[in-house]
Write an enzyme that holds these catalytic residues in place. Sequence first.
Site, PDB file in Angstrom:
ATOM      1  N   THR A 285      16.994   3.332  -8.616  1.00 18.16           N
ATOM      2  CA  THR A 285      16.027   3.955  -7.707  1.00 18.16           C
ATOM      3  C   THR A 285      14.804   3.067  -7.536  1.00 18.16           C
ATOM      4  O   THR A 285      14.362   2.785  -6.410  1.00 18.16           O
ATOM      5  CB  THR A 285      15.598   5.337  -8.235  1.00 18.16           C
ATOM      6  OG1 THR A 285      16.757   6.155  -8.388  1.00 18.16           O
ATOM      7  CG2 THR A 285      14.633   6.005  -7.276  1.00 18.16           C
ATOM      8  N   VAL A 286      14.240   2.603  -8.654  1.00 18.16           N
ATOM      9  CA  VAL A 286      13.067   1.731  -8.586  1.00 18.16           C
ATOM     10  C   VAL A 286      13.458   0.367  -8.024  1.00 18.16           C
ATOM     11  O   VAL A 286      12.727  -0.236  -7.235  1.00 18.16           O
ATOM     12  CB  VAL A 286      12.414   1.587  -9.971  1.00 18.16           C
ATOM     13  CG1 VAL A 286      11.232   0.614  -9.915  1.00 18.16           C
ATOM     14  CG2 VAL A 286      11.948   2.949 -10.488  1.00 18.16           C
ATOM     15  N   GLY A 287      14.619  -0.119  -8.401  1.00 15.84           N
ATOM     16  CA  GLY A 287      15.066  -1.419  -7.924  1.00 15.84           C
ATOM     17  C   GLY A 287      15.145  -1.491  -6.408  1.00 15.84           C
ATOM     18  O   GLY A 287      14.780  -2.503  -5.798  1.00 15.84           O
TER      19      GLY A 287
ATOM     20  N   SER B 178      15.950   0.869 -13.289  1.00 16.64           N
ATOM     21  CA  SER B 178      16.809   1.838 -12.625  1.00 16.64           C
ATOM     22  C   SER B 178      17.113   1.423 -11.191  1.00 16.64           C
ATOM     23  O   SER B 178      16.359   0.665 -10.573  1.00 16.64           O
ATOM     24  CB  SER B 178      16.133   3.219 -12.622  1.00 16.64           C
ATOM     25  OG  SER B 178      15.035   3.228 -11.720  1.00 16.64           O
TER      26      SER B 178
ATOM     27  N   GLU C 188      18.473  -6.292 -11.192  1.00 21.13           N
ATOM     28  CA  GLU C 188      19.540  -5.865 -12.103  1.00 21.13           C
ATOM     29  C   GLU C 188      19.269  -4.415 -12.455  1.00 21.13           C
ATOM     30  O   GLU C 188      18.228  -4.094 -13.016  1.00 21.13           O
ATOM     31  CB  GLU C 188      19.587  -6.742 -13.355  1.00 21.13           C
ATOM     32  CG  GLU C 188      20.076  -8.156 -13.082  1.00 21.13           C
ATOM     33  CD  GLU C 188      21.463  -8.214 -12.457  1.00 21.13           C
ATOM     34  OE1 GLU C 188      22.273  -7.288 -12.685  1.00 21.13           O
ATOM     35  OE2 GLU C 188      21.735  -9.175 -11.719  1.00 21.13           O
TER      36      GLU C 188
ATOM     37  N   GLU D  70      24.075   7.415 -14.486  1.00 23.89           N
ATOM     38  CA  GLU D  70      23.745   6.709 -15.722  1.00 23.89           C
ATOM     39  C   GLU D  70      22.893   7.608 -16.608  1.00 23.89           C
ATOM     40  O   GLU D  70      21.803   8.041 -16.219  1.00 23.89           O
ATOM     41  CB  GLU D  70      22.997   5.414 -15.417  1.00 23.89           C
ATOM     42  CG  GLU D  70      22.741   4.560 -16.655  1.00 23.89           C
ATOM     43  CD  GLU D  70      22.062   3.254 -16.302  1.00 23.89           C
ATOM     44  OE1 GLU D  70      22.422   2.231 -16.911  1.00 23.89           O
ATOM     45  OE2 GLU D  70      21.171   3.244 -15.428  1.00 23.89           O
TER      46      GLU D  70
ATOM     47  N   CYS E 297      22.157  -1.160 -20.390  1.00 22.30           N
ATOM     48  CA  CYS E 297      22.743  -1.070 -19.049  1.00 22.30           C
ATOM     49  C   CYS E 297      24.233  -1.353 -19.086  1.00 22.30           C
ATOM     50  O   CYS E 297      24.970  -0.946 -18.188  1.00 22.30           O
ATOM     51  CB  CYS E 297      22.026  -2.003 -18.080  1.00 22.30           C
ATOM     52  SG  CYS E 297      22.022  -3.728 -18.574  1.00 22.30           S
TER      53      CYS E 297
ATOM     54  N   LYS F 165       4.993  -8.096 -16.080  1.00 18.74           N
ATOM     55  CA  LYS F 165       4.608  -6.698 -16.259  1.00 18.74           C
ATOM     56  C   LYS F 165       5.684  -6.042 -17.131  1.00 18.74           C
ATOM     57  O   LYS F 165       6.764  -5.692 -16.673  1.00 18.74           O
ATOM     58  CB  LYS F 165       4.498  -5.964 -14.922  1.00 18.74           C
ATOM     59  CG  LYS F 165       4.065  -4.490 -15.077  1.00 18.74           C
ATOM     60  CD  LYS F 165       5.154  -3.574 -14.600  1.00 18.74           C
ATOM     61  CE  LYS F 165       4.896  -2.112 -14.868  1.00 18.74           C
ATOM     62  NZ  LYS F 165       4.892  -1.720 -16.281  1.00 18.74           N
TER      63      LYS F 165
END
Length: 487
Positions: free
Chosen positions: A235-237, A233, A254, A389, A288, A179
């Site tokens: 948050t999503v990770g 990110s 990561e 970040e 990153c 995806k």
Amino acid sequence: MSVQTAVTCLNFINGEWHPSEQEAVDASINPANRNEVVGYVQKSTIQDLDKAVEAANRAKKAWRKLSGAARGEYLYKVANILEKNINIVAETMTREMGKTLPEAKGETARGVAILRYYAGEGLRKIGENIPSTDSEALMFTTRSPLGVVGVITPWNFPVAIPIWKIAPALIYGNTVVLKPAQETAVTASKVMECFAEAGFPSGVINMVTGPGSVIGQGIIDHPTIDGITFTGSDTVGKRVGQGALARGAKYQLEMGGKNPVIVANDADLDLAVDATISGGLKSTGQKCTATSRVIVQQDIYEAFKERLIEKVNQLQVGDGLQAETWMGPCASESQLNTVLSYIEKGKEEGATLLSGGNRYENPELAQGFYVQPTVFEDVKSEMTIAQEEIFGPVLALMKVETMEEALEVANDVKFGLSASIFTTNISSMLSFINEMDAGLVRINAESAGVELQAPFGGMKQSSSHSREQGQAAIEFFTSIKTVFVKG
């Protein structure tokens, strides 16, 4: 393969290109010119994802039975096809994401090198003999693939990051459902065309486009996806990790970075300035591993600042397809607004703006998502621009007295991805290596350098404490199996 405008990218499922179950699409906009549509990306459904996962599950048994050398031959074919189309893929990347054409070509060439590296992994050892306490028995280890791996990738490296996840997943015997980020799915489709042309068995490699809330979440929740590798990110990770853990799937994350460079009193100033600019502002700071915090000892602070500002103000900003451009636009309007909001936050919290800080007003750049390279000073460690970040071309100068203070400031964030130091003092180098809480530390080199044959990953909240790339990749994409044979 050719560079085309405004085509609709289809899903690649079970060896064929398929339209989504619904007709809704997102337009992929050229960030250098908001009036140009690079292509259209399908907003696929869970039903589309289910078809891809079913195909990957059907293919996994036969794929894992192939020898590593046989799987490697497929990766060599992809590498050759991608290399042949390097200019087309790179130009598509520049038009869709905004990074300069030389950077896009370099990234695509890196994708070629990654494919060849992992093709070679098919002939390397995957286990070891272990002495048994039983003199009449044989004991050894081998490795088994996870099965179906879901790959969720970001927009900032639309060729290198998918490939550095897909290639090891495949060579170690897994099948894949990719995806890609919606913002760069046209580029991802160009990469997938290379896999399709290489003639992989149906279902071994699949791609489904769509919003993260639908396709990304679907990968997290899917009961027959055995592992998930994610870059994005923090948050999503965390949502990826929590969802995978809840159903017992293996996951690899990561995430973000807030990467420092320390400039010691004895540093080569010209080298440090050039590396700070390259590490922090190339790719418009959208890495990153990009340098974000610049921690400088006070004795050379003014000299460093003067040289830095002089060179930053000389940078050529523009369309990445133009030969004279050094820095392109932000990748999207959303990212531009995020960067501008952080710049305003820096002003509000008392940092001093030394350079940049605004959108460009000249007509040549007005139609793109351009922001000036920005430098702040008087930045305190507790400020937002020193903690979060930004993912944009913003440097925060921080003055310190001693190397001990420099290391304390460098470690005073939740992230721990990469860091660099400029010094000629061996003691300072060793202290930095031993005390810096980062997964990648570099001496007298910019923070944004990653080599494909070496393990890559972060500490603290930058990762799930796993490592990508190099031979370390086998640890995620396989499980160790201990074998005991008694005659």
